[in-house]
Every structure is written in structure tokens, then in C-alpha cells.
Design a protein around this motif. Sequence first.
Motif, mmCIF file in Angstrom:
data_model
loop_
_atom_site.group_PDB
_atom_site.id
_atom_site.type_symbol
_atom_site.label_atom_id
_atom_site.label_comp_id
_atom_site.label_asym_id
_atom_site.label_seq_id
_atom_site.Cartn_x
_atom_site.Cartn_y
_atom_site.Cartn_z
ATOM 1 N N SER A 195 -55.356 35.154 45.890
ATOM 2 C CA SER A 195 -56.470 35.649 46.772
ATOM 3 C C SER A 195 -56.439 35.045 48.114
ATOM 4 O O SER A 195 -55.412 34.254 48.294
ATOM 5 C CB SER A 195 -57.838 34.996 46.201
ATOM 6 O OG SER A 195 -58.083 33.733 46.620
ATOM 7 N N ARG A 219 -51.845 38.346 40.315
ATOM 8 C CA ARG A 219 -52.052 37.166 39.452
ATOM 9 C C ARG A 219 -51.026 37.446 38.370
ATOM 10 O O ARG A 219 -51.415 38.296 37.289
ATOM 11 C CB ARG A 219 -53.425 36.950 38.897
ATOM 12 C CG ARG A 219 -54.288 36.268 39.975
ATOM 13 C CD ARG A 219 -55.732 35.853 39.592
ATOM 14 N NE ARG A 219 -56.329 35.783 41.078
ATOM 15 C CZ ARG A 219 -57.641 35.411 41.159
ATOM 16 N NH1 ARG A 219 -58.389 35.360 40.155
ATOM 17 N NH2 ARG A 219 -58.361 35.179 42.374
ATOM 18 N N GLN A 233 -60.024 42.871 45.760
ATOM 19 C CA GLN A 233 -61.348 41.886 46.000
ATOM 20 C C GLN A 233 -61.954 42.488 47.550
ATOM 21 O O GLN A 233 -61.312 42.830 48.198
ATOM 22 C CB GLN A 233 -60.819 40.503 46.304
ATOM 23 C CG GLN A 233 -60.611 39.910 44.848
ATOM 24 C CD GLN A 233 -60.490 38.430 44.925
ATOM 25 O OE1 GLN A 233 -60.493 37.784 45.930
ATOM 26 N NE2 GLN A 233 -60.709 37.808 43.833
ATOM 27 N N HIS A 452 -63.251 26.459 39.650
ATOM 28 C CA HIS A 452 -63.468 27.583 40.310
ATOM 29 C C HIS A 452 -61.999 27.802 40.968
ATOM 30 O O HIS A 452 -61.084 28.482 40.868
ATOM 31 C CB HIS A 452 -64.550 27.738 41.345
ATOM 32 C CG HIS A 452 -64.576 28.852 42.047
ATOM 33 N ND1 HIS A 452 -64.555 30.003 41.626
ATOM 34 C CD2 HIS A 452 -64.777 29.060 43.547
ATOM 35 C CE1 HIS A 452 -64.524 30.925 42.622
ATOM 36 N NE2 HIS A 452 -64.781 30.327 43.699
ATOM 37 N N GLY A 489 -67.647 35.853 42.666
ATOM 38 C CA GLY A 489 -67.876 34.472 42.524
ATOM 39 C C GLY A 489 -67.442 33.691 43.658
ATOM 40 O O GLY A 489 -66.453 34.363 44.284
HETATM 41 N N1 ASP Z 1 -60.983 33.212 46.341
HETATM 42 C C1 ASP Z 1 -61.849 33.030 45.078
HETATM 43 C C2 ASP Z 1 -61.482 34.076 43.942
HETATM 44 O O1 ASP Z 1 -60.568 34.680 44.148
HETATM 45 C C3 ASP Z 1 -63.209 33.385 45.666
HETATM 46 C C4 ASP Z 1 -64.016 32.567 46.456
HETATM 47 O O2 ASP Z 1 -64.091 31.567 46.158
HETATM 48 O O3 ASP Z 1 -64.212 33.049 47.643
HETATM 49 O O4 ASP Z 1 -61.940 33.928 42.959
#
Ligand code: ASP
Length: 592
Positions: A195, A219, A233, A452, A489
Motif C-alpha cells: 500500500s 501482496r 484501494q 494493523h 480500514g
Molecule cells: N495502508 C493501510 C492498508 O493498506 C490502510 C491505512 O492504514 O490507511 O490497510
Amino acid sequence: MLRTNTCGELRISDINKTVTLCGWVQKSRDLGGMTFIDLRDRYGITQLAFNTDWDKGLCDQARALSREFVVQVTGTVIERESKNKNNPTGDIELKVSSIKVLNDAKTPPFTIEEDTDGGDELRMKYRYLDLRRSSVRKNLELRHRIAIETRNYLDKQDFLEVETPVLIKSTPEGARDFVVPSRMHSGQFYALPQSPQTFKQLLMVSGFDRYYQIVKCFRDEDLRADRQPEFTQIDCEMSFVEQEDILNTFEGLVKHLFKTVKGVDIPKLQRMTYADAMKYYGNDKPDTRFEMKFVELNSVVKGQNFKVFDDAELVVGICAKGAAEYTRKQLDELTEFVKRPQIGATGLVYARYNSDGTIKSSVDKFYNEEQLKTWATAFDAQPGDLMLILAGAKEKTQKALSELRLEMGSRLGLRDKNTFSCLWVIDFPLLEWNDGDPNLLASLAGRWHAKHHPFTSPKPEDIALLSTDPGAVRANAYDMVINGVEIGGGSIRIHNKDLQAQMFDILGFTKEEAQKQFGFLMNAFEYGAPPHGGLAFGFDRLCSLFGGSDSIRDFIAFPKNNAGRDMMIDSPSEISDEQLKELSIRTEIAKA
Ligand code: ASP
């Protein structure tokens, strides 16, 4: 243009017009003197009419056209004798005066129709043909609409769309990276981003204040049914905000999307703590379209010499409204369901609260009717209800009951695809213990792992627990859950370099490792990082939810199959020895 109109456009009001259409031959019907062809393009289907009485030569030409030929036709719009109410152009047809074949076509390997005869793999291999089918095309049109409305909303809220790089650096945190060998820097690799997390945080340090990007992420995880190695995303970040601001801003986005794309008004999102989600639904993404909450029964059922319950850490059940009539066969099916290895329960205890007021259970040997009445009270069960109970180790039992709850929800018709129940799950734990998660590198086993990601901020009131009881620390992290699916999330981030360093320490990084891998971020934090936070939505999932499908694949133009292969271009594939050599990859290793 090669056409004056599209195949979806002409109506009764166009009668007598001379038009030119282009498209693909969907099918033709030869009725002796008359021949009809359905001509298809992206916009719809128009019927072409030919008659030997009008023009014999043209009729012969039409009969020679096979399925999926690309043609250009000119003719006059006329009213149809037998109208087709199911087609928007069904009141008219085109009396053709000339045909030009723009290209011929082999017979497609499956029918290009709503109900095609092609199996999954075949359609994946010829995805460009599958994309001609209107149902598949509509999915991509929906995806486009959602993207446009996302941009509309975020633009109005002053978010800037900024692109971040795709060739970045590998980090052992999170899932596994896909890596790309560098030719110029022998023995070195780029990684594809899981991400844009660190980049969007750096943009906050740069003062961009509100960022978003509809972005590809990668991923290298073990594939599951609803996963793709590359996915999209809606990635967002904001400065000078608290959790509450983020929840409100993105609740606004989702409301806007439901309203503009689906015409649905959704109520204010419920909020549920992670702890409650686990206690009442056994799941951090509960499907709240229906109740059927967990009822814990330890204090109700223990001490009656029923060893299974007496020995269990947790006895917990659900009450299925109106299911007391379930037959023995149906109950056996449920027992088989929970005993499947993926679910892993050892058995299922049930009690029927019959409509005559009697209660019959599968453990009548151990519990008399009066005791069973206390179960009914605990469940708040009424005559006609079915109580289903599992027992065992806490987490495993919660997980199994969660599956059973979903199964019962489906069986009882409580999971309608057109009903939407959206909520925020908040207060996630900051850390979880990694017992050897197969999606992580083996070297990360036996230590704390960020639930997370490592940039997530602990709740300020829990920071003291970091050194004494890390597992109890809650994070300022949140998920948006819709109909039991995690749609998005995010978290409030750490913006203090010392706290970030402490976090890497807890995650088992030495100072040197942390500096080597995340030094760029920690250094940036020395130059005035604002408080910030954000989240990301799974765009493919959002599309499939809006489209009423369980499969994200149907909403991706060129998806990979369940084994992560692109069946059409046949990838991944081997590369030549010459390429390997240039990339300084030793062939015997690469081919081992
Ligand atoms: N980067 C995180 C994810 O891919 C999302 C975030 O925390 O903004 O789950």
C-alpha cells in the motif's frame, strides 16, 4: 465516425431516419424470406431486418454473416411488427440497405450471452470475449461510476490525488512483498507496494494535508477465494485530525456513494468496539444485517455432569428464530457443517423450543426440562426457536459459532444482498502475537506483530501498557464493515519519532534494522510531522458489494484466477537465460 448512432439508442421517435450502425453480430435468424440479425455494441442491441422481397442480394449477404463478425450497416429505422418489450430498442428495427464487413471472426469458444455456456477457466482465457457480455461490462461500468463519485466527493472535500511510486523498497512487516530485480544495481531489488502507506504519511509531513489515490497494491499472500495478488484501494490520508474526524469524513464518502451510485440512503453508521464484535459475533467483521447475537452460557450450563460443557473454556450459543421445526436431517447437516475441518468444532448441541412450550435437546440425558427453560431464558428464546450451542477453547469456539451464525443467517434468508448494514468497528488491539502466521516471513514468528501496521498509534491512555502488557494495548484503529465484509480500514498514525522507535522495538526490530528499513520515515518525523491519520478502502470489494456479488474477480477487467495466474496472457512465466543473466539472477537458483 464510422457510425451515426449506437446500437442502444434508436427508438420509435427515430422512425424513417437513415442511420449507420457498427457492431458485432450477436445472432441471426433465418425465417425463409426474412432474415433478422441482432447487432450488438457496448450500448445495446438493435435488430437488423432483411427480406428477399426488398433485396435478395443483401439477404444473401446477411445470411453469410457469422457470429461475432464486425459489420457496418446503413438503413432506415422502421417500426417492428412484433415488438420486444425486454429491449429498449425493441420497438424498432433497421431495414438495411447496405452491409460492409469490417472484420470476420472465428466462432467464439463460448456463447457471448447473458447465460453463457463457457466455464470459468475458458472465460478467463478469453477474457476479452467475456468482457463483451453485458453482465460483465455492466460490472466495469459500475466500477467506473464508483471511481468517478469517489473523486467527486473527495475533490469537494479538498483532497488531492497524488501518485506514489510502484517500484519501492521491501519491508519485512505486513504481508510478503512482490519483488522486482534491478538490472542496473546487480543483486538489488525493488518491491511493489503493499500500500502507499509510508508515502502518504510523508505527504502529510510535506503539508499536503488531504491526499487520496485510487491505487494498485500488491501482496504476495496465499490465495484465498476472494483475494487477488494485485488489487485496488481508495487510499486516503488527512492531517490535523482525530479519529472522530476521519470516521465522519469517510462515513460521508460511503453515504455519498450509496446515494449517487445505488440511490440508497444509509443511516448513521453504528459503532462497535472490537471487544464487543468478538463477544457478540465472534468476528471482527460482523454481518449486522441480522441479530442472532452470541449468548455466553458458562454460568447456566456448567456443573450438571456433562463433561463437554464442564471442561470447556467457553460454552456459547445462538438462538435461531423460528427454526425449532428443523428436521433431524437439517440438524445433522448443521452438525456436519460445524465439524468440517475449516470450522473445527467437535460437535453441536441443540435444543428445540417447540411451539407447544416443551423443550427437547440433544443432551436430554444431562439436562431436564426445567434446566432447559433456564437456557431459553438466557437466550430470550420463544416457542418456535432453535438454540444452537458450541463449547471448547474460547477463540476457536467463537470462530466456529461465527461461521454457524452466518450459515443460519443464510439458511433463514436474513442476508439479503440488497439490504446494507454498515458499521465502524473501533478500538482494535494494537498488537497480536504471531504464532507462525503462514502469510508472514518465518523469521517474524514468535514475536509481536502489528495488527494493523507498525505506524498505527496506540490509544494515549494505553501507552503505559506498552512496556507491561503489550497485548492489552488498544489502537486508534478502525475498520468499516458492510454486510460482514471488511470494506476499509485505517488508523491514527504515530507522528512522534520516539514513540515510533519504541513501536519498532516492541515489534522486535533492532535500532539498526529499524533505521535501515524505516529510517526515511523516522528522519522525516524530525522535520515537523503533523498529527495525521487515514484509511484505505478495498475498491474491488466495494464494487462487488455494490454489484451484489461475492466475487471481486467479476469487477476487475483482467483478473487472475484463484491460483494467482493470468490465464489469458499466461503469467507468471519463465524468462530467458539472457534476461536472468542481465538481472544477475543465477539460473540454477531461479529454476530450482
Ligand atoms: N495502508 C493501510 C492498508 O493498506 C490502510 C491505512 O492504514 O490507511 O490497510
